[in-house]
Design a protein around this motif. Structure first.
Motif, PDB file in Angstrom:
ATOM      1  N   LYS B  49       0.836  -1.190   0.000  1.00  0.00           N
ATOM      2  CA  LYS B  49       0.000   0.000   0.000  1.00  0.00           C
ATOM      3  C   LYS B  49       0.867   1.234   0.000  1.00  0.00           C
ATOM      4  O   LYS B  49       2.022   1.210   0.449  1.00  0.00           O
ATOM      5  N   TYR B  50       0.299   2.347  -0.485  1.00  0.00           N
ATOM      6  CA  TYR B  50       0.933   3.648  -0.375  1.00  0.00           C
ATOM      7  C   TYR B  50      -0.080   4.609   0.210  1.00  0.00           C
ATOM      8  O   TYR B  50      -1.158   4.811  -0.351  1.00  0.00           O
ATOM      9  N   PHE B  51       0.298   5.201   1.352  1.00  0.00           N
ATOM     10  CA  PHE B  51      -0.548   6.229   1.958  1.00  0.00           C
ATOM     11  C   PHE B  51       0.129   7.586   1.862  1.00  0.00           C
ATOM     12  O   PHE B  51      -0.493   8.583   1.524  1.00  0.00           O
ATOM     13  N   SER B  52       1.421   7.630   2.185  1.00  0.00           N
ATOM     14  CA  SER B  52       2.182   8.877   2.145  1.00  0.00           C
ATOM     15  C   SER B  52       3.648   8.522   2.351  1.00  0.00           C
ATOM     16  O   SER B  52       4.001   7.367   2.588  1.00  0.00           O
ATOM     17  N   GLY B  53       4.512   9.533   2.255  1.00  0.00           N
ATOM     18  CA  GLY B  53       5.922   9.331   2.557  1.00  0.00           C
ATOM     19  C   GLY B  53       6.712   8.804   1.377  1.00  0.00           C
ATOM     20  O   GLY B  53       6.486   9.199   0.228  1.00  0.00           O
ATOM     21  N   ASP B  54       7.623   7.903   1.667  1.00  0.00           N
ATOM     22  CA  ASP B  54       8.520   7.350   0.652  1.00  0.00           C
ATOM     23  C   ASP B  54       7.716   6.795  -0.517  1.00  0.00           C
ATOM     24  O   ASP B  54       6.806   5.982  -0.326  1.00  0.00           O
ATOM     25  N   THR B  55       8.051   7.227  -1.719  1.00  0.00           N
ATOM     26  CA  THR B  55       7.256   6.833  -2.882  1.00  0.00           C
ATOM     27  C   THR B  55       7.563   5.425  -3.365  1.00  0.00           C
ATOM     28  O   THR B  55       6.848   4.901  -4.209  1.00  0.00           O
ATOM     29  N   LEU B  56       8.625   4.811  -2.879  1.00  0.00           N
ATOM     30  CA  LEU B  56       8.935   3.425  -3.209  1.00  0.00           C
ATOM     31  C   LEU B  56       8.530   2.584  -2.001  1.00  0.00           C
ATOM     32  O   LEU B  56       9.088   2.737  -0.920  1.00  0.00           O
ATOM     33  N   VAL B  57       7.558   1.720  -2.195  1.00  0.00           N
ATOM     34  CA  VAL B  57       7.052   0.924  -1.076  1.00  0.00           C
ATOM     35  C   VAL B  57       7.350  -0.546  -1.304  1.00  0.00           C
ATOM     36  O   VAL B  57       7.279  -1.039  -2.435  1.00  0.00           O
ATOM     37  N   GLN B  58       7.689  -1.203  -0.226  1.00  0.00           N
ATOM     38  CA  GLN B  58       7.983  -2.632  -0.279  1.00  0.00           C
ATOM     39  C   GLN B  58       6.778  -3.413   0.223  1.00  0.00           C
ATOM     40  O   GLN B  58       6.064  -2.969   1.123  1.00  0.00           O
ATOM     41  N   GLY B  59       6.556  -4.563  -0.370  1.00  0.00           N
ATOM     42  CA  GLY B  59       5.435  -5.381   0.053  1.00  0.00           C
ATOM     43  C   GLY B  59       5.862  -6.798   0.365  1.00  0.00           C
ATOM     44  O   GLY B  59       7.044  -7.089   0.499  1.00  0.00           O
ATOM     45  N   ILE B  60       4.874  -7.663   0.408  1.00  0.00           N
ATOM     46  CA  ILE B  60       5.160  -9.064   0.688  1.00  0.00           C
ATOM     47  C   ILE B  60       5.591  -9.778  -0.586  1.00  0.00           C
ATOM     48  O   ILE B  60       5.415  -9.242  -1.700  1.00  0.00           O
ATOM     49  N   LYS B  61       6.158 -10.941  -0.432  1.00  0.00           N
ATOM     50  CA  LYS B  61       6.540 -11.818  -1.543  1.00  0.00           C
ATOM     51  C   LYS B  61       7.560 -11.170  -2.479  1.00  0.00           C
ATOM     52  O   LYS B  61       7.643 -11.550  -3.650  1.00  0.00           O
ATOM     53  N   GLY B  62       8.317 -10.189  -2.000  1.00  0.00           N
ATOM     54  CA  GLY B  62       9.364  -9.581  -2.813  1.00  0.00           C
ATOM     55  C   GLY B  62       8.887  -8.522  -3.786  1.00  0.00           C
ATOM     56  O   GLY B  62       9.642  -8.083  -4.665  1.00  0.00           O
ATOM     57  N   PHE B  63       7.637  -8.099  -3.689  1.00  0.00           N
ATOM     58  CA  PHE B  63       7.104  -7.060  -4.573  1.00  0.00           C
ATOM     59  C   PHE B  63       7.400  -5.665  -4.039  1.00  0.00           C
ATOM     60  O   PHE B  63       7.500  -5.456  -2.837  1.00  0.00           O
ATOM     61  N   GLU B  64       7.515  -4.730  -4.966  1.00  0.00           N
ATOM     62  CA  GLU B  64       7.620  -3.331  -4.623  1.00  0.00           C
ATOM     63  C   GLU B  64       6.824  -2.519  -5.643  1.00  0.00           C
ATOM     64  O   GLU B  64       6.508  -3.008  -6.731  1.00  0.00           O
ATOM     65  N   ALA B  65       6.477  -1.294  -5.265  1.00  0.00           N
ATOM     66  CA  ALA B  65       5.753  -0.410  -6.174  1.00  0.00           C
ATOM     67  C   ALA B  65       6.244   1.007  -5.971  1.00  0.00           C
ATOM     68  O   ALA B  65       6.669   1.379  -4.869  1.00  0.00           O
ATOM     69  N   GLU B  66       6.172   1.789  -7.027  1.00  0.00           N
ATOM     70  CA  GLU B  66       6.626   3.169  -6.960  1.00  0.00           C
ATOM     71  C   GLU B  66       5.484   4.104  -7.330  1.00  0.00           C
ATOM     72  O   GLU B  66       4.872   3.963  -8.397  1.00  0.00           O
ATOM     73  N   PHE B  67       5.207   5.044  -6.464  1.00  0.00           N
ATOM     74  CA  PHE B  67       4.198   6.072  -6.698  1.00  0.00           C
ATOM     75  C   PHE B  67       4.856   7.229  -7.432  1.00  0.00           C
ATOM     76  O   PHE B  67       5.838   7.797  -6.960  1.00  0.00           O
ATOM     77  N   LYS B  68       4.313   7.556  -8.600  1.00  0.00           N
ATOM     78  CA  LYS B  68       4.809   8.703  -9.362  1.00  0.00           C
ATOM     79  C   LYS B  68       3.636   9.649  -9.595  1.00  0.00           C
ATOM     80  O   LYS B  68       2.805   9.418 -10.489  1.00  0.00           O
ATOM     81  N   ARG B  69       3.601  10.710  -8.812  1.00  0.00           N
ATOM     82  CA  ARG B  69       2.485  11.648  -8.895  1.00  0.00           C
ATOM     83  C   ARG B  69       2.415  12.294 -10.273  1.00  0.00           C
ATOM     84  O   ARG B  69       1.330  12.453 -10.830  1.00  0.00           O
ATOM     85  N   SER B  70       3.572  12.644 -10.844  1.00  0.00           N
ATOM     86  CA  SER B  70       3.592  13.342 -12.133  1.00  0.00           C
ATOM     87  C   SER B  70       3.004  12.492 -13.257  1.00  0.00           C
ATOM     88  O   SER B  70       2.497  13.017 -14.241  1.00  0.00           O
ATOM     89  N   GLN B  71       3.085  11.172 -13.095  1.00  0.00           N
ATOM     90  CA  GLN B  71       2.559  10.264 -14.116  1.00  0.00           C
ATOM     91  C   GLN B  71       1.258   9.594 -13.677  1.00  0.00           C
ATOM     92  O   GLN B  71       0.716   8.764 -14.417  1.00  0.00           O
ATOM     93  N   SER B  72       0.774   9.934 -12.499  1.00  0.00           N
ATOM     94  CA  SER B  72      -0.434   9.288 -11.942  1.00  0.00           C
ATOM     95  C   SER B  72      -0.316   7.775 -12.040  1.00  0.00           C
ATOM     96  O   SER B  72      -1.248   7.083 -12.479  1.00  0.00           O
ATOM     97  N   SER B  73       0.843   7.277 -11.636  1.00  0.00           N
ATOM     98  CA  SER B  73       1.069   5.840 -11.771  1.00  0.00           C
ATOM     99  C   SER B  73       1.502   5.222 -10.450  1.00  0.00           C
ATOM    100  O   SER B  73       2.017   5.889  -9.565  1.00  0.00           O
ATOM    101  N   PHE B  74       1.283   3.928 -10.379  1.00  0.00           N
ATOM    102  CA  PHE B  74       1.674   3.147  -9.191  1.00  0.00           C
ATOM    103  C   PHE B  74       1.987   1.752  -9.696  1.00  0.00           C
ATOM    104  O   PHE B  74       1.244   0.806  -9.491  1.00  0.00           O
ATOM    105  N   ASN B  75       3.115   1.614 -10.380  1.00  0.00           N
ATOM    106  CA  ASN B  75       3.483   0.356 -11.026  1.00  0.00           C
ATOM    107  C   ASN B  75       4.090  -0.624 -10.032  1.00  0.00           C
ATOM    108  O   ASN B  75       4.860  -0.250  -9.152  1.00  0.00           O
TER     109      ASN B  75
END
Lengths: 111, 113
Positions: B49-75
């Motif tokens: 999940k991403y709520f705020s703060g660091d735009t690169l978030v780590q998750g379970i099972k080795g996944f990560e996602a990056e929040f990019k406000r300028s691109q409205s993306s969360f890959n």
């Protein structure tokens, strides 16, 4: 690890019949939700429930639908008179105001 | 109104290869963003999940996602895919943490040996 549970896992009913789908949310959670996923389509929000009342509902959640928290542990979704188009997977979710945790779903088949 | 687009319906990846799943959201303010995974016959499991703060978030099972406000993306990304990662992945957005979620259509990931 606490989890959301749902019963039954699969319900088959005839058109026009009433069904009640049951959910047991995580015990210290205060926010409860129902979503549904028609086969091949997006997961859609139906209703949210907080402080013993509906906090928001979607257009899908018409007078045929109702929710209840009959006791301190269960959260139910009732469909009064089922239609063929109500066939879907129904997910219950609960949260403490943060992340929503989902149950395994109830597959409802209306014939 | 909030909405999510997942442009890729189906992705096939070799075991051990990297994976990236795209998610674009539409929401006027700072969104609350989530990735869930659904294995066949299972419910939706939260990956991260991403709520705020660091735009690169780590998750379970080795996944990560990056929040990019300028691109409205969360890959969503994973450096090395395992056969058990074969599943359907859903990106979701909420206006706040307790608010209803709007889901994307999902991306089905197939892992080949």
């Amino acid at each position: 690890e606490p989890e959301v549970t749902q019963t039954p896992s699969h319900q088959v009913t005839q058109m026009g019949q009433e069904v009640i789908l049951r959910c047991v949310p995580i015990s210290n959670h205060l926010y409860f939700y129902w979503y549904r996923q028609i086969l091949g389509q997006k997961v859609e929000f139906l209703v949210s429930f907080y402080n013993n009342e509906i906090s928001e509902k979607s257009e899908i959640f018409d007078d045929q639908f109702s929710v209840e928290r009959p006791d301190g542990s269960n959260f139910t979704l009732k469909i009064r008179s089922t239609k063929l188009e109500d066939s879907a997977m129904y997910f219950c979710a609960s949260s403490d105001g943060g992340v929503q945790y989902f149950g395994p779903g109830t597959r409802l088949t209306v014939t | 109104a909030q909405s999510v687009t997942q442009p890729d319906i189906h992705i096939t990846v070799s075991e051990g290869a990297s994976l990236e799943l795209r998610c674009n959201y539409s929401y006027g303010a700072t969104p609350y963003l989530f990735w869930y995974v659904q294995s066949p016959g299972q419910g939706l499991q939260l990956l991260l999940k991403y709520f705020s703060g660091d735009t690169l978030v780590q998750g379970i099972k080795g996944f990560e996602a990056e929040f990019k406000r300028s691109q409205s993306s969360f890959n969503l990304r994973k450096p090395s895919v395992h056969w058990s990662d074969a599943a359907e992945y859903f990106c979701a957005v909420g206006a706040r943490s307790d608010y209803k979620l709007s889901f994307g259509a999902g991306t089905t990931v197939t892992v080949r040996a």
